[in-house]
Motif scaffolding. Structure first.
Motif, PDB file in Angstrom:
ATOM      1  N   UNK A 287     -24.226  22.884  -9.828  1.00  0.00           N
ATOM      2  CA  UNK A 287     -24.727  21.918  -8.848  1.00  0.00           C
ATOM      3  C   UNK A 287     -24.277  22.292  -7.445  1.00  0.00           C
ATOM      4  N   UNK A 288     -23.032  22.722  -7.305  1.00  0.00           N
ATOM      5  CA  UNK A 288     -22.509  23.111  -5.997  1.00  0.00           C
ATOM      6  C   UNK A 288     -23.256  24.314  -5.443  1.00  0.00           C
ATOM      7  N   UNK A 289     -23.485  25.309  -6.269  1.00  0.00           N
ATOM      8  CA  UNK A 289     -24.208  26.504  -5.823  1.00  0.00           C
ATOM      9  C   UNK A 289     -25.633  26.144  -5.405  1.00  0.00           C
ATOM     10  N   UNK A 290     -26.287  25.295  -6.169  1.00  0.00           N
ATOM     11  CA  UNK A 290     -27.654  24.878  -5.832  1.00  0.00           C
ATOM     12  C   UNK A 290     -27.693  24.090  -4.528  1.00  0.00           C
ATOM     13  N   UNK A 291     -26.698  23.247  -4.313  1.00  0.00           N
ATOM     14  CA  UNK A 291     -26.600  22.523  -3.035  1.00  0.00           C
ATOM     15  C   UNK A 291     -26.390  23.509  -1.893  1.00  0.00           C
ATOM     16  N   UNK A 292     -25.480  24.446  -2.087  1.00  0.00           N
ATOM     17  CA  UNK A 292     -25.192  25.424  -1.033  1.00  0.00           C
ATOM     18  C   UNK A 292     -26.399  26.297  -0.705  1.00  0.00           C
ATOM     19  N   UNK A 295     -31.407  24.028  -2.262  1.00  0.00           N
ATOM     20  CA  UNK A 295     -32.501  23.613  -3.142  1.00  0.00           C
ATOM     21  C   UNK A 295     -32.203  22.301  -3.869  1.00  0.00           C
ATOM     22  N   UNK A 296     -30.989  21.801  -3.734  1.00  0.00           N
ATOM     23  CA  UNK A 296     -30.591  20.529  -4.335  1.00  0.00           C
ATOM     24  C   UNK A 296     -29.951  19.664  -3.261  1.00  0.00           C
ATOM     25  N   UNK A 297     -30.433  18.433  -3.135  1.00  0.00           N
ATOM     26  CA  UNK A 297     -29.918  17.497  -2.137  1.00  0.00           C
ATOM     27  C   UNK A 297     -28.548  16.990  -2.573  1.00  0.00           C
ATOM     28  N   UNK A 298     -27.550  17.217  -1.739  1.00  0.00           N
ATOM     29  CA  UNK A 298     -26.190  16.820  -2.072  1.00  0.00           C
ATOM     30  C   UNK A 298     -26.070  15.317  -2.282  1.00  0.00           C
ATOM     31  N   UNK A 299     -26.994  14.540  -1.716  1.00  0.00           N
ATOM     32  CA  UNK A 299     -26.938  13.079  -1.839  1.00  0.00           C
ATOM     33  C   UNK A 299     -27.716  12.547  -3.037  1.00  0.00           C
ATOM     34  N   UNK A 300     -28.416  13.425  -3.739  1.00  0.00           N
ATOM     35  CA  UNK A 300     -29.176  12.970  -4.900  1.00  0.00           C
ATOM     36  C   UNK A 300     -28.203  12.517  -5.994  1.00  0.00           C
ATOM     37  N   UNK A 301     -28.492  11.392  -6.646  1.00  0.00           N
ATOM     38  CA  UNK A 301     -27.586  10.896  -7.692  1.00  0.00           C
ATOM     39  C   UNK A 301     -27.283  11.930  -8.780  1.00  0.00           C
ATOM     40  N   UNK A 302     -28.264  12.760  -9.135  1.00  0.00           N
ATOM     41  CA  UNK A 302     -28.029  13.775 -10.164  1.00  0.00           C
ATOM     42  C   UNK A 302     -27.038  14.822  -9.682  1.00  0.00           C
ATOM     43  N   UNK A 303     -27.096  15.144  -8.385  1.00  0.00           N
ATOM     44  CA  UNK A 303     -26.147  16.107  -7.818  1.00  0.00           C
ATOM     45  C   UNK A 303     -24.752  15.517  -7.777  1.00  0.00           C
ATOM     46  N   UNK A 304     -24.637  14.289  -7.329  1.00  0.00           N
ATOM     47  CA  UNK A 304     -23.336  13.616  -7.243  1.00  0.00           C
ATOM     48  C   UNK A 304     -22.700  13.506  -8.623  1.00  0.00           C
ATOM     49  N   UNK A 305     -23.514  13.174  -9.626  1.00  0.00           N
ATOM     50  CA  UNK A 305     -23.005  12.968 -10.983  1.00  0.00           C
ATOM     51  C   UNK A 305     -22.402  14.229 -11.576  1.00  0.00           C
ATOM     52  N   UNK A 306     -22.845  15.405 -11.115  1.00  0.00           N
ATOM     53  CA  UNK A 306     -22.311  16.657 -11.645  1.00  0.00           C
ATOM     54  C   UNK A 306     -21.350  17.347 -10.687  1.00  0.00           C
ATOM     55  N   UNK A 307     -21.623  17.245  -9.402  1.00  0.00           N
ATOM     56  CA  UNK A 307     -20.830  17.979  -8.422  1.00  0.00           C
ATOM     57  C   UNK A 307     -19.510  17.286  -8.104  1.00  0.00           C
ATOM     58  N   UNK A 308     -19.525  15.981  -8.059  1.00  0.00           N
ATOM     59  CA  UNK A 308     -18.307  15.257  -7.681  1.00  0.00           C
ATOM     60  C   UNK A 308     -18.198  13.924  -8.425  1.00  0.00           C
ATOM     61  N   UNK A 309     -18.254  13.966  -9.753  1.00  0.00           N
ATOM     62  CA  UNK A 309     -18.179  12.712 -10.504  1.00  0.00           C
ATOM     63  C   UNK A 309     -16.797  12.058 -10.397  1.00  0.00           C
ATOM     64  N   UNK A 310     -16.815  10.754 -10.309  1.00  0.00           N
ATOM     65  CA  UNK A 310     -15.583   9.969 -10.274  1.00  0.00           C
ATOM     66  C   UNK A 310     -15.096   9.759 -11.705  1.00  0.00           C
ATOM     67  N   UNK A 311     -13.805   9.882 -11.911  1.00  0.00           N
ATOM     68  CA  UNK A 311     -13.213   9.615 -13.219  1.00  0.00           C
ATOM     69  C   UNK A 311     -12.739   8.167 -13.264  1.00  0.00           C
ATOM     70  N   UNK A 312     -13.080   7.475 -14.331  1.00  0.00           N
ATOM     71  CA  UNK A 312     -12.682   6.078 -14.478  1.00  0.00           C
ATOM     72  C   UNK A 312     -11.909   5.892 -15.772  1.00  0.00           C
ATOM     73  N   UNK A 313     -11.013   4.900 -15.766  1.00  0.00           N
ATOM     74  CA  UNK A 313     -10.294   4.596 -16.999  1.00  0.00           C
ATOM     75  C   UNK A 313     -11.092   3.583 -17.815  1.00  0.00           C
ATOM     76  N   UNK A 314     -10.537   3.166 -18.945  1.00  0.00           N
ATOM     77  CA  UNK A 314     -11.275   2.288 -19.848  1.00  0.00           C
ATOM     78  C   UNK A 314     -11.510   0.896 -19.275  1.00  0.00           C
TER      79      UNK A 314
END
Length: 329
Positions: A287-292, A295-314
């Motif tokens: 995802x990062x390479x495609x953004x760079x 060809x992939x919008x860094x603000x697209x939810x699919x990009x965010x979900x893979x490039x910089x996903x937030x980790x959450x606890x239970x």
């Protein structure tokens, strides 16, 4: 694999908890490296990322001339066994006059939860058609019927696999040093990361040429871009990211941290390998390479979900984040 570099970081609070290292190459249509991280000469198994190469003999032989674009997408797929996948593969088998027993990929529990749950409720076992590679194997069966080969089409010395090896070595422009047996029982030939990226650049620039292999490559990559849901499935990175790029780029994951991309508008191929095999890292890196590459919008939810996903606890609290390392970002 010598000299891998940090590609993806995992932070928990203010502490860097985990680092995923690996290799990545961006290659142009001349076969030259545009950009690289780690060691381009690192030898890897492409795993399922090279299915479009394995499908080339299907079209070059003429065996697949009658196949639909959906079937071509499935021949390149690592699907999750949802009804949209198994129904189509089932029709394909019927058209061949064959059954599930003709497959050599082995049964697999569907990754698709509704399909898995339906089997459980019916007290049924998964079949080979549920295998994530059943589309590829339907392509193998189609080619094998055309060639008149023996039933064990997955064997390394079978004409189907020899044709696949030739296509692999010719598109990577390398003599493969070895092979391994993939999860679906088919041989998987090793190459360098550069070689795999070179093959993807061949697919990316195929529309510039009119030879049989290039026209076959165009059909396969275009099928992937037209039917991203058949290449993987709902919620999967391949499907989500291809949709996010509006049919402009074909991407394909492989087991144990491999990812490739075919970018026709830029005539570029991308290949990467995460050394520890982590999927979260390979998805972040591609995802990062495609953004760079723009060809992939860094603000697209699919990009965010893979490039910089937030980790959450239970309890749903944010506790950390996955993100590209400085060298990649």
């Amino acid at each position: 694999m010598a000299n891998p570099v940090d590609l993806v970081e995992v932070w928990r609070g203010e502490l860097l908890e985990c680092v995923h290292q690996g290799h990545a190459v961006i290659c142009d249509d001349t076969g030259e490296i545009v950009n690289a991280w780690g060691d381009p000469s690192a030898v890897i198994f492409p795993r399922s990322s090279c299915k479009m190469i394995q499908a080339l003999p299907l079209l070059e032989s003429g065996a697949g001339a009658h196949l639909s674009q959906e079937q071509l997408a499935l021949s390149c797929a690592s699907h999750q066994g949802a009804a949209i996948h198994t129904d189509r593969v089932g029709v394909w088998l019927k058209d061949l006059g064959m059954t599930d027993a003709d497959f050599r990929c082995g049964p697999q529990v569907p990754g698709d939860k509704p399909a898995r749950d339906a089997l459980i409720r019916a007290n049924e076992q998964p079949c080979q058609i549920h295998n994530n590679c059943s589309g590829k194997h339907a392509g193998f069966l189609t080619l094998n019927k055309h060639l008149g080969g023996g039933a064990d089409y997955e064997k390394i010395d079978h004409p189907v696999q020899q044709a696949g090896k030739a296509a692999f070595e010719e598109t990577t422009q390398e003599t493969s040093p070895t092979y391994g047996i993939d999860g679906c029982s088919a041989p998987n030939h090793a190459s360098t990361v550069h070689g795999l990226a070179r093959a993807m650049a061949f697919f990316a620039s195929a529309h510039d040429r009119s030879d049989l292999r290039s026209t076959s490559a165009v059909k396969l990559r275009d099928a992937m871009m037209a039917y991203p849901e058949l290449v993987a499935g709902e919620t999967r990175a391949c499907t989500d990211l291809m949709r996010a790029m509006d049919g402009r780029v074909a991407i394909k994951t492989g087991a144990d941290g491999v990812f490739v991309a075919i970018i026709p508008e830029k005539r570029l191929g991308v290949a990467l390998k995460i050394r520890d095999g982590a999927t979260r890292a390979s998805e972040c890196a591609i995802a990062t390479i495609l953004v760079n590459l723009g060809v992939l919008d860094v603000k697209h939810p699919a990009a965010i979900a893979r490039m910089s996903p937030v980790l959450k606890n239970w309890r749903g609290f944010e506790v950390g984040q996955v993100r590209p390392a400085a060298a990649l970002a």
